[in-house]
Design a protein around this motif. Structure first.
Motif, PDB file in Angstrom:
ATOM      1  N   UNK A 449       0.855  -1.184   0.000  1.00 53.03           N
ATOM      2  CA  UNK A 449       0.000   0.000   0.000  1.00 53.03           C
ATOM      3  C   UNK A 449       0.889   1.232   0.000  1.00 53.03           C
ATOM      4  N   UNK A 450       0.555   2.187  -0.853  1.00 55.79           N
ATOM      5  CA  UNK A 450       1.338   3.414  -0.956  1.00 55.79           C
ATOM      6  C   UNK A 450       0.469   4.495  -1.579  1.00 55.79           C
ATOM      7  N   UNK A 451       0.991   5.713  -1.570  1.00 54.32           N
ATOM      8  CA  UNK A 451       0.330   6.825  -2.252  1.00 54.32           C
ATOM      9  C   UNK A 451       1.144   7.244  -3.467  1.00 54.32           C
ATOM     10  N   UNK A 452       2.449   7.369  -3.268  1.00 50.00           N
ATOM     11  CA  UNK A 452       3.300   7.887  -4.337  1.00 50.00           C
ATOM     12  C   UNK A 452       4.511   7.016  -4.632  1.00 50.00           C
ATOM     13  N   UNK A 453       4.617   5.875  -3.958  1.00 53.47           N
ATOM     14  CA  UNK A 453       5.747   4.987  -4.210  1.00 53.47           C
ATOM     15  C   UNK A 453       7.002   5.343  -3.445  1.00 53.47           C
ATOM     16  N   UNK A 454       7.000   6.481  -2.751  1.00 54.06           N
ATOM     17  CA  UNK A 454       8.183   6.876  -1.995  1.00 54.06           C
ATOM     18  C   UNK A 454       8.346   6.036  -0.732  1.00 54.06           C
ATOM     19  N   UNK A 455       7.253   5.714  -0.091  1.00 58.19           N
ATOM     20  CA  UNK A 455       7.224   4.788   1.025  1.00 58.19           C
ATOM     21  C   UNK A 455       6.076   3.822   0.782  1.00 58.19           C
ATOM     22  N   UNK A 456       6.134   2.656   1.414  1.00 55.38           N
ATOM     23  CA  UNK A 456       5.077   1.673   1.226  1.00 55.38           C
ATOM     24  C   UNK A 456       5.037   0.727   2.418  1.00 55.38           C
ATOM     25  N   UNK A 457       3.858   0.225   2.711  1.00 55.28           N
ATOM     26  CA  UNK A 457       3.711  -0.796   3.751  1.00 55.28           C
ATOM     27  C   UNK A 457       3.109  -2.040   3.120  1.00 55.28           C
ATOM     28  N   UNK A 458       3.518  -3.196   3.596  1.00 59.52           N
ATOM     29  CA  UNK A 458       3.009  -4.432   2.997  1.00 59.52           C
ATOM     30  C   UNK A 458       1.522  -4.570   3.281  1.00 59.52           C
ATOM     31  N   UNK A 459       0.804  -5.022   2.275  1.00 59.07           N
ATOM     32  CA  UNK A 459      -0.655  -5.132   2.365  1.00 59.07           C
ATOM     33  C   UNK A 459      -1.036  -6.458   3.015  1.00 59.07           C
ATOM     34  N   UNK A 460      -1.940  -6.387   3.951  1.00 66.18           N
ATOM     35  CA  UNK A 460      -2.349  -7.584   4.686  1.00 66.18           C
ATOM     36  C   UNK A 460      -3.468  -8.302   3.925  1.00 66.18           C
ATOM     37  N   UNK A 461      -3.078  -9.077   2.934  1.00 64.39           N
ATOM     38  CA  UNK A 461      -4.037  -9.883   2.181  1.00 64.39           C
ATOM     39  C   UNK A 461      -4.613 -10.950   3.115  1.00 64.39           C
ATOM     40  N   UNK A 462      -5.924 -11.103   3.169  1.00 67.05           N
ATOM     41  CA  UNK A 462      -6.514 -12.155   4.011  1.00 67.05           C
ATOM     42  C   UNK A 462      -5.919 -13.526   3.698  1.00 67.05           C
ATOM     43  N   UNK A 463      -5.723 -14.317   4.735  1.00 67.60           N
ATOM     44  CA  UNK A 463      -5.065 -15.610   4.571  1.00 67.60           C
ATOM     45  C   UNK A 463      -5.775 -16.514   3.574  1.00 67.60           C
ATOM     46  N   UNK A 464      -7.118 -16.445   3.549  1.00 68.08           N
ATOM     47  CA  UNK A 464      -7.833 -17.336   2.641  1.00 68.08           C
ATOM     48  C   UNK A 464      -7.549 -16.995   1.178  1.00 68.08           C
ATOM     49  N   UNK A 465      -7.292 -15.697   0.897  1.00 67.56           N
ATOM     50  CA  UNK A 465      -6.955 -15.298  -0.466  1.00 67.56           C
ATOM     51  C   UNK A 465      -5.538 -15.758  -0.810  1.00 67.56           C
ATOM     52  N   UNK A 466      -4.612 -15.615   0.134  1.00 67.56           N
ATOM     53  CA  UNK A 466      -3.250 -16.101  -0.088  1.00 67.56           C
ATOM     54  C   UNK A 466      -3.254 -17.617  -0.301  1.00 67.56           C
ATOM     55  N   UNK A 467      -4.094 -18.314   0.465  1.00 63.60           N
ATOM     56  CA  UNK A 467      -4.181 -19.768   0.313  1.00 63.60           C
ATOM     57  C   UNK A 467      -4.683 -20.137  -1.091  1.00 63.60           C
ATOM     58  N   UNK A 468      -5.696 -19.400  -1.578  1.00 62.11           N
ATOM     59  CA  UNK A 468      -6.213 -19.647  -2.921  1.00 62.11           C
ATOM     60  C   UNK A 468      -5.126 -19.424  -3.970  1.00 62.11           C
ATOM     61  N   UNK A 469      -4.386 -18.315  -3.821  1.00 59.77           N
ATOM     62  CA  UNK A 469      -3.336 -17.998  -4.793  1.00 59.77           C
ATOM     63  C   UNK A 469      -2.248 -19.070  -4.789  1.00 59.77           C
ATOM     64  N   UNK A 470      -1.802 -19.451  -3.597  1.00 64.40           N
ATOM     65  CA  UNK A 470      -0.746 -20.453  -3.476  1.00 64.40           C
ATOM     66  C   UNK A 470      -1.192 -21.792  -4.059  1.00 64.40           C
ATOM     67  N   UNK A 471      -2.412 -22.202  -3.728  1.00 67.34           N
ATOM     68  CA  UNK A 471      -2.920 -23.480  -4.204  1.00 67.34           C
ATOM     69  C   UNK A 471      -3.045 -23.507  -5.725  1.00 67.34           C
ATOM     70  N   UNK A 472      -3.588 -22.429  -6.299  1.00 65.54           N
ATOM     71  CA  UNK A 472      -3.787 -22.384  -7.740  1.00 65.54           C
ATOM     72  C   UNK A 472      -2.454 -22.324  -8.475  1.00 65.54           C
ATOM     73  N   UNK A 473      -1.498 -21.570  -7.947  1.00 59.61           N
ATOM     74  CA  UNK A 473      -0.184 -21.450  -8.596  1.00 59.61           C
ATOM     75  C   UNK A 473       0.540 -22.793  -8.593  1.00 59.61           C
TER      76      UNK A 473
END
Length: 498
Positions: A449-473
């Protein structure tokens, strides 16, 4: 139209100062210490920097009654200039620091105590004659001083970063209360002035547009097309390092009335990148090869200019904005350009941040499908395949990245994220597939997550979405045996891995 000038002494936050002023509706630009005043300046901000004034001191210009705000190193320059003394402190102040404020036009309307962001080892030991202290830190160090009659103000902390509680209000007090500016600068103003500037610079010459289909190059192309019409020749170079969503860019841009020439140069790029692992070398090779292709196309069309979608964060990270800033990495359209080339470079978005570019796109009628696309680096998947680039690795990554993005879209998460992508690591991991041992690549997923790319924080993707992505990949791409998620902010990391 008046402007607030930010004199850059090498702070990584310098461009944020200009940005904060622009957010108030006042034009601001960053200039070097050797800047010559034009008479349009309504205020001057002296940035911070990595130097100590007793080791490296820049000559300050004659301000001639123009209001001045010195920040950190800028504060120290003002102290020394007017007869004060700066020395290395017994201890530095870094990070969140409480400050007590005294009455001052600069601190009008803010609490008498609040939290600021400090980053300094030097301190103002002796105030200049006829100046008064207007803020003190919790450790007893001078946090601000001023001469209201001379319109000179200095602060030790950084109001431009979000960590300073009332930083926006302090900048607002300087811009409106002290400099007497009016909020008259908008992105509409930028569009009008930039179109006029492009016309005056280019005249009747032809321009090759380096278009990738991303937000930056698309906005730059449309803006320039408004200025020069058919003298603009958009060229889409397929360097073999594109995402799946980028392949149909020429057809999509045709719906906007922009005719794009498609050039397949993937063989050339892969040949030049063969055996190269160093990320800086990869970026420079990609930048040089782009220029080689565009110069060939320009020669065939008679173009003398190369249009690029360079934006401020590209310039900052390449340290092309200042010889005083630390270089983070080269960007193919800034630090990756060859020293000698036959095309003059045109970069209409060079002074804008990403969200400002998107606003320009909206005002010019670009559909949301373009504006909401996540940023994509010019070197493409070449800097997301860590280490040596091969067609096989790029193909694996392209498929994995496409799955990840589509999972995010189906889950309604894509629009909540500033940038999301996959990175193929030069690491293999033991696993089990079909009751048999496997030894396949590791894939890293990243979303920030960022506004201008100068700083950014990692986005907290819900675990179930990460699980779907990992499983499908791992199910659809046999060469990938393990998926990990990057939870590092910027800083200390950059958004891209290379």
């Amino acid at each position: 139209m008046d402007e607030i000038v930010v004199i850059d002494y090498g702070s990584q936050y310098t461009q944020l100062l200009a940005r904060r002023v622009r957010e108030l509706g006042v034009f601001s630009k960053v200039v070097g210490p050797d800047y010559t005043f034009t008479g349009k300046e309504s205020g001057i901000i002296l940035s911070g920097g990595p130097e100590s004034v007793y080791e490296k001191r820049y000559d300050l210009p004659q301000f001639g009654g123009i209001p001045v705000l010195g920040i950190c190193y800028g504060m120290h320059l003002l102290a020394e200039r007017f007869g004060g003394h700066v020395a290395k402190g017994a201890h530095g102040e870094y990070g969140l620091t409480k400050v007590k404020f005294f009455p001052s036009p600069l601190f009008e309307g803010i609490p008498s105590e609040s939290v600021t962001w400090m980053s300094h080892g030097d301190v103002v030991e002796v105030l200049p004659p006829n100046f008064k202290m207007t803020a003190i830190s919790e450790t007893g160090i001078t946090a601000a001083f001023e001469s209201e009659n001379d319109k000179i103000y200095a602060i030790q902390f950084h109001p431009e970063v979000v960590h300073t509680s009332y930083g926006r209000e302090i900048i607002k007090n300087f811009v409106f209360g002290i400099c007497k500016e009016r909020p008259e600068w908008t992105m509409n103003n930028f569009i009008d002035s930039e179109i006029s500037r492009i016309k005056s610079v280019v005249k009747d010459q032809k321009i090759i547009s380096a278009i990738s289909g991303g937000v930056d190059s698309t906005v730059a192309t449309l803006l320039t097309y408004r200025a020069v019409g058919d003298n603009l020749i958009p060229v889409f170079v397929d360097h073999g390092l594109l995402r799946k969503m980028d392949i149909n860019v020429p057809q999509t841009l045709a719906t906007l009335g922009i005719k794009v020439k498609y050039v397949n140069a993937s063989e050339l790029f892969f040949e030049k990148l063969k055996g190269v692992s160093d990320p800086e070398e990869k970026r420079k090779i990609i930048g040089n090869t782009f220029i080689e292709v565009f110069e060939r196309e320009a020669k065939a069309s008679g173009a003398t200019f190369l249009l690029q979608g360079t934006i401020y964060p590209d310039v900052i990270e390449s340290a092309a904005s200042s010889q005083r800033s630390a270089k983070i990495k080269s960007h193919h359209n800034v630090g990756g350009l060859p020293e000698k080339m036959n095309l003059k470079v045109l970069e209409p978005l060079r002074t804008l941040f990403k969200d400002e570019v998107r606003e320009v796109g909206r005002l010019m009628g670009l559909p949301d499908a373009f504006i909401s696309r996540h940023p994509f680096p010019g070197p493409g998947l070449g800097v997301r395949v860590i280490g040596e680039i091969t067609r096989e690795k790029v193909g694996i990554l392209r498929d994995a990245d496409d799955i990840f993005v589509n999972v995010l879209m189906r889950a309604g998460e894509y629009s909540k994220i500033w940038q999301a992508f996959a990175v193929l690591l030069p690491v293999r991991s033991v696993g089990v597939k079909g009751d048999a041992r496997s030894y396949e690549y590791v894939l890293a997923l990243r979303a920030v997550d960022s506004v201008d790319g100068m700083t950014a924080s990692w986005h907290q993707i819900p675990f179930e979405i990460l699980r779907m992505a990992s499983s499908e990949i791992t199910s659809k791409i046999p060469q990938i045996g393990r998926v990990v998620y990057d939870i590092t902010d910027k800083p200390p990391s950059t958004i891209e891995w290379e």
